[in-house]
Scaffold this motif. Structure first.
Motif, PDB file in Angstrom:
ATOM      1  N   GLU A 172      46.165  41.761  45.514  1.00 25.41           N
ATOM      2  CA  GLU A 172      46.804  41.038  44.398  1.00 25.41           C
ATOM      3  C   GLU A 172      46.506  39.550  44.457  1.00 25.41           C
ATOM      4  O   GLU A 172      46.355  38.907  43.417  1.00 25.41           O
ATOM      5  CB  GLU A 172      48.313  41.275  44.412  1.00 25.41           C
ATOM      6  CG  GLU A 172      48.778  42.534  43.706  1.00 25.41           C
ATOM      7  CD  GLU A 172      48.519  43.791  44.510  1.00 25.41           C
ATOM      8  OE1 GLU A 172      48.455  44.873  43.909  1.00 25.41           O
ATOM      9  OE2 GLU A 172      48.395  43.694  45.735  1.00 25.41           O
TER      10      GLU A 172
ATOM     11  N   ALA B 123      47.123  38.815  40.586  1.00 26.27           N
ATOM     12  CA  ALA B 123      47.776  39.895  39.837  1.00 26.27           C
ATOM     13  C   ALA B 123      49.253  40.065  40.147  1.00 26.27           C
ATOM     14  O   ALA B 123      49.886  40.987  39.625  1.00 26.27           O
ATOM     15  CB  ALA B 123      47.038  41.212  40.106  1.00 26.27           C
TER      16      ALA B 123
ATOM     17  N   LYS C  24      51.916  38.303  39.285  1.00 26.07           N
ATOM     18  CA  LYS C  24      52.793  38.131  38.123  1.00 26.07           C
ATOM     19  C   LYS C  24      52.709  39.336  37.194  1.00 26.07           C
ATOM     20  O   LYS C  24      53.723  39.802  36.665  1.00 26.07           O
ATOM     21  CB  LYS C  24      52.426  36.851  37.376  1.00 26.07           C
ATOM     22  CG  LYS C  24      52.844  35.584  38.109  1.00 26.07           C
ATOM     23  CD  LYS C  24      52.605  34.341  37.273  1.00 26.07           C
ATOM     24  CE  LYS C  24      53.095  33.094  38.012  1.00 26.07           C
ATOM     25  NZ  LYS C  24      52.881  31.855  37.228  1.00 26.07           N
ATOM     26  N   GLN C  25      51.474  39.841  36.987  1.00 29.41           N
ATOM     27  CA  GLN C  25      51.322  41.020  36.140  1.00 29.41           C
ATOM     28  C   GLN C  25      51.994  42.243  36.766  1.00 29.41           C
ATOM     29  O   GLN C  25      52.630  43.051  36.081  1.00 29.41           O
ATOM     30  CB  GLN C  25      49.838  41.320  35.901  1.00 29.41           C
ATOM     31  CG  GLN C  25      49.101  40.277  35.074  1.00 29.41           C
ATOM     32  CD  GLN C  25      48.451  39.212  35.942  1.00 29.41           C
ATOM     33  OE1 GLN C  25      49.032  38.778  36.945  1.00 29.41           O
ATOM     34  NE2 GLN C  25      47.255  38.787  35.563  1.00 29.41           N
TER      35      GLN C  25
END
Length: 236
Positions: A82, A87, A89-90
């Protein structure tokens, strides 16, 4: 959690993580093959009362530092998936809780380490048969010496995954884990309450299970502490 774990396995499918899971036990067995190949006469004389126990002891001594360094690299690689793609936050915006995300990373790390321990046990059996130690294999002792150090190291698994997730700079978790592995190598004379001694399965009662229970208890406590921290802060 089932969907989260399936997602975690998909993420590591094309990564070097699975290779690392195999590399650790293969390295230990390979080094012990060389060790027994060079010093076969001397080692078989030392362990003549029970050659299989001698082999398992030799493998276990080398596997402990491998487990500690391996879990450091493994947790860093899992969290870094991540970090590299920004990634987090997503991922945290999805309709799943932070608790599930963190728990998924922890369970994945533990599962992969247990798989590595399984391959270590299989490799030990293959090596012992190749060395002509017979077929009277102490399976229970083998499983204890392969899996107990990993269970006793649970606090370090939790600590490393926590550091790896919350810190984008992986130099800090990696340095922490490697230093911990080095300390553990020289911890046999430490007090029994020192966590770095637990993977050695050594204590004044000469009961390996006490070290395992200490590791499991402290690991579960650390899990809840790190989970609270993860839930209250933003991961970038």
């Amino acid at each position: 959690m089932t969907r989260i774990m399936a997602s975690e396995f998909l993420k590591i499918k094309r990564k070097m993580i699975l290779f690392l899971v195999l590399l650790g036990p293969m390295g230990v067995i390979g080094l012990e093959a060389v060790n027994f190949g060079i010093r076969y006469d001397w080692l078989t004389e030392v362990y003549k009362d029970d050659l299989w126990v001698g082999l398992i002891v030799e493998v276990s001594m080398l596997s402990i530092i491998t487990i500690l360094i391996g879990l450091t690299i493994l947790t860093s690689m899992i969290a870094n998936i991540e970090h590299q793609t920004n990634a987090w936050k997503q991922l945290l915006a999805l309709p799943i809780s932070k608790t599930q995300v963190f728990t998924g990373k922890v369970l994945l790390s533990i599962f992969l380490l247990l798989i590595s321990c399984f391959f270590l046990a299989v490799g030990t059996i293959v090596l012992g048969i190749a060395l002509k130690f017979g077929t009277d294999i102490p399976y229970l002792y083998l499983l204890k010496m392969c899996f107990f150090p990993c269970l006793a190291a649970l606090p370090f698994i939790i600590l490393q995954i926590w550091l790896a997730i919350t810190l984008k700079n992986q130099a800090i978790p990696l340095t922490s884990g490697i230093l911990g592995a080095i300390i553990s190598m020289y911890s046999m004379n430490f007090a029994d309450w020192v966590p770095w001694k637990w993977p050695l399965l050594m204590n004044e009662w000469e009961k390996p299970m006490y070290s395992v229970f200490a590791g499991l208890g402290t690991g579960i406590l650390l899990y809840f502490i790190s989970l609270l921290d993860f839930n209250r802060k933003d991961v970038k």
